[in-house]
Scaffold this motif. Sequence first.
Motif, PDB file in Angstrom:
ATOM      1  N   TYR A  53      -4.608  -1.506  -6.914  1.00 45.57           N
ATOM      2  CA  TYR A  53      -4.480  -0.060  -5.887  1.00 45.57           C
ATOM      3  C   TYR A  53      -5.741   0.284  -5.325  1.00 45.57           C
ATOM      4  N   GLU A  54      -5.462   0.367  -3.862  1.00 41.28           N
ATOM      5  CA  GLU A  54      -6.691   0.622  -3.283  1.00 41.28           C
ATOM      6  C   GLU A  54      -7.293   2.034  -3.346  1.00 41.28           C
ATOM      7  N   ARG A  55      -8.320   1.995  -3.958  1.00 41.79           N
ATOM      8  CA  ARG A  55      -9.144   3.140  -4.200  1.00 41.79           C
ATOM      9  C   ARG A  55     -10.352   3.214  -3.641  1.00 41.79           C
ATOM     10  N   ASN A  59     -11.633   0.653  -1.949  1.00 41.05           N
ATOM     11  CA  ASN A  59     -11.624  -0.130  -0.657  1.00 41.05           C
ATOM     12  C   ASN A  59     -10.796   0.705   0.227  1.00 41.05           C
ATOM     13  N   LYS A  60     -10.477   2.016   0.153  1.00 39.08           N
ATOM     14  CA  LYS A  60      -9.656   2.779   0.847  1.00 39.08           C
ATOM     15  C   LYS A  60      -9.730   2.657   2.166  1.00 39.08           C
ATOM     16  N   PRO A  62      -1.281  -6.607  -0.636  1.00 39.65           N
ATOM     17  CA  PRO A  62      -2.790  -7.207  -0.986  1.00 39.65           C
ATOM     18  C   PRO A  62      -3.142  -8.417  -0.380  1.00 39.65           C
ATOM     19  N   LEU A 120      -6.267  -1.672   3.849  1.00 35.11           N
ATOM     20  CA  LEU A 120      -4.756  -2.238   3.949  1.00 35.11           C
ATOM     21  C   LEU A 120      -4.325  -1.184   5.186  1.00 35.11           C
ATOM     22  N   ASP A 162     -10.520  -3.192  -7.213  1.00 34.35           N
ATOM     23  CA  ASP A 162      -9.624  -2.101  -7.393  1.00 34.35           C
ATOM     24  C   ASP A 162      -8.474  -2.526  -8.085  1.00 34.35           C
ATOM     25  N   LEU A 193      -9.991  -6.566  -3.294  1.00 26.84           N
ATOM     26  CA  LEU A 193      -9.171  -5.746  -3.989  1.00 26.84           C
ATOM     27  C   LEU A 193      -8.685  -6.235  -5.544  1.00 26.84           C
ATOM     28  N   LYS A 238       0.928  -1.214  -0.112  1.00 31.53           N
ATOM     29  CA  LYS A 238       0.055  -0.010   0.118  1.00 31.53           C
ATOM     30  C   LYS A 238       0.684   1.348  -0.015  1.00 31.53           C
TER      31      LYS A 238
END
Length: 246
Positions: A212-214, A216-217, A226, A220, A241, A237, A188
């Motif tokens: 890329y965590e967007r 599901n911000k 991930p 992590l 994501d 993810l 992350k």
Amino acid sequence: MCRYEYYNTYEKEKVSDPCLLFLEEVEPKENGYDEIPLIKLDEKILSEYVQYPNMWFYDEGISLYVQRLFEVGFSVRDNCITIPIRDELGSLVGVKGRTVLDYEALKMSKYWFPYPTPKSQILYGLDKALPYIKEAGEVLVYEAEKSVQKSFSMGFCNAVSIGGHELSRTQVLKLEKLGVNIILAFDKNVSNEEWQRETDKFLLRDKLYVIYERKNKGLLGEKDAPVDLGIEAFLKLYTEDKYKVR
């Protein structure tokens, strides 16, 4: 006979031109292990370690079967978990250690190499993952060797790691030669600028994706990969994501 050697021979004492030493200081290599040649090590090296799975990795989600598959061991002498590093041909080319001591209190490195390897030349796990990569039509690319082992433990065996979040030219070329979709699944804490730099290294961008965590911000932790929170978080993810690089 062309006498081509896949592996280098290694001499501990390298003679350098004193006039060039200054350039070596001001022009460092891509990473600290690039100066080490790729050499095939004697398999007997692994007999130095206790060849059994451990509870440290098991508690982190790495199954006993996968630990045996990747030959995870333990060095009694160095108080560290050992991870043999093999190249795509399955040859032993290094050993990585993970200390079980309180490394912060002792002011020592968490990871080190009892037998160094030029990690920029290696896609860890490729020797075992290749048939799964071909079957899935994609390769998951993690930073750490442990992430590959966690991925295998969850049933996602089309996975390799690069030993960090900076891809070398050799690693990019090896990934592109697989002819499948490439999914970068870094930790992350990789910044937007770092993502841009790494994805720019690829020529075959039509097959390139990133997790890329967007959406599901906050799922992590700052240093999580991930695969660190288990299969449910990973699938979330992976399905929600995963983005194609344009």
